[in-house]
Design a protein around this motif. Sequence first.
Motif, short mmCIF file in Angstrom:
data_model
loop_
_atom_site.label_atom_id
_atom_site.label_comp_id
_atom_site.label_asym_id
_atom_site.label_seq_id
_atom_site.Cartn_x
_atom_site.Cartn_y
_atom_site.Cartn_z
N TYR A 197 0.77 -1.08 -0.04
CA TYR A 197 -0.05 -0.04 -0.08
C TYR A 197 1.09 1.25 -0.22
O TYR A 197 2.04 1.43 0.45
N ARG A 198 0.08 2.30 -0.33
CA ARG A 198 0.98 3.42 -0.54
C ARG A 198 1.34 4.26 0.85
O ARG A 198 2.55 4.62 1.13
N THR A 199 0.18 3.53 1.69
CA THR A 199 0.65 4.21 3.24
C THR A 199 1.99 3.39 3.94
O THR A 199 2.78 4.03 4.68
N ASP A 200 2.09 2.28 3.25
CA ASP A 200 3.30 1.56 3.91
C ASP A 200 4.74 2.15 3.49
O ASP A 200 5.54 2.25 4.30
N VAL A 201 4.70 2.35 2.13
CA VAL A 201 6.08 3.12 1.67
C VAL A 201 6.32 4.41 2.33
O VAL A 201 7.46 4.81 2.48
N ARG A 202 5.03 5.04 2.51
CA ARG A 202 5.25 6.43 3.10
C ARG A 202 5.68 6.18 4.55
O ARG A 202 6.80 7.03 4.96
N GLY A 203 5.27 5.25 5.31
CA GLY A 203 5.77 4.96 6.45
C GLY A 203 7.52 4.50 6.69
O GLY A 203 8.17 4.60 7.58
N ALA A 204 8.01 4.28 5.35
CA ALA A 204 9.21 3.66 5.44
C ALA A 204 10.16 4.56 4.33
O ALA A 204 11.07 3.82 3.53
N ALA A 205 9.77 5.79 4.14
CA ALA A 205 10.37 6.59 2.97
C ALA A 205 11.83 6.63 3.17
O ALA A 205 12.55 7.17 2.20
N GLU A 206 12.41 6.45 4.39
CA GLU A 206 13.90 6.78 4.46
C GLU A 206 14.57 5.58 3.74
O GLU A 206 15.79 5.90 3.46
N ALA A 207 13.86 4.58 3.24
CA ALA A 207 14.70 3.28 2.72
C ALA A 207 13.90 2.97 1.53
O ALA A 207 14.68 2.32 0.70
N LEU A 208 12.79 3.35 1.30
CA LEU A 208 12.06 2.87 0.00
C LEU A 208 11.47 3.93 -0.74
O LEU A 208 11.21 5.05 -0.19
N ASP A 209 11.24 3.89 -1.87
CA ASP A 209 10.72 4.66 -2.83
C ASP A 209 9.14 3.91 -3.51
O ASP A 209 9.21 2.64 -3.52
N ALA A 210 8.17 4.65 -3.81
CA ALA A 210 6.91 4.28 -4.24
C ALA A 210 6.90 4.74 -5.71
O ALA A 210 7.10 5.83 -6.25
N VAL A 211 6.66 3.60 -6.50
CA VAL A 211 6.15 3.73 -7.89
C VAL A 211 4.87 3.74 -8.10
O VAL A 211 4.07 2.40 -7.97
N GLU A 212 4.24 4.79 -8.56
CA GLU A 212 2.65 4.71 -9.11
C GLU A 212 2.42 4.06 -10.08
O GLU A 212 3.10 4.02 -11.29
N PHE A 213 1.49 3.33 -10.31
CA PHE A 213 1.03 2.59 -11.45
C PHE A 213 -0.43 3.03 -12.06
O PHE A 213 -1.29 2.94 -10.66
#
Length: 259
Positions: free
Chosen positions: A192-208
């Motif tokens: 989920y988008r929310t999960d990546v936001r909570g781990a923004a220091e290590a991960l990026d989110a690619v929208e599709f």
Amino acid sequence: MTTRWIRAALAGLAALTLSATGCGGGADDEAPGGTVTVFAAASLTEPFTKLGRDYEAAHPGTRVVFNFAGSSALATQVTQGAPADVFAAASPATMTTVTDAGDAAGTPAVLARNQLVIAVPKGNPDRVAGLADLARPGMKVALCAEQVPCGAAAKAALAAAGVRLTPATLEQDVKGALAKMKLGEVDAALVYRTDVRGAAEALDAVEFPESARAVNDYPIVVLKHAGNPAGARAFVDHVRSDAGLAVLTAAGFQAPPSR
């Protein structure tokens, strides 16, 4: 003893009875207190933890205890008699398991919505731009199992994109898929988008774009056999309040359709 005296006595007795009823109240009229046990989807961990602290601060003497896990596992626990006051699921389909079993006290209400993204390491080293890239040779991808909401959403999104892939792992909740990413055991994960936001220091989110075909509504309900129904209703009201929605949207959730 006159008729007038008897009538006056009866009227006084009735008034006393009504007064006692109003003052004592039933369990449903009690002010919220005690412990509220909440079974909630794993993807709600961060915002619900904050909402629990806020609720306790607003109701001194109360305590909120959470059980975070995959929605399908929690629904099974509820229908098997696990003691809980509130259930918040990551999909209407999972909530149906509880309502069909007769374990909901009323109609569930949607508290928020969530959408999938592709989680990749910071900087997106594999240059993932969409779902088709997940099927490239050598790509290791984490998905949720189909029986849990994030897995059902991933299946729908992949089908909408016409993409077939063999995941490196199937996790029982979205936090499990996210953990595989954080540990570097996979190259990407559908979470989920929310999960990546909570781990923004290590991960990026690619929208599709296909994620719009797999938006998950999150319903919440007070449970029929709640040990603390007054507290359960008060907590649900808190979650669905404007302040509660602000916490959820700050975590990346979307407002429900009715807001």
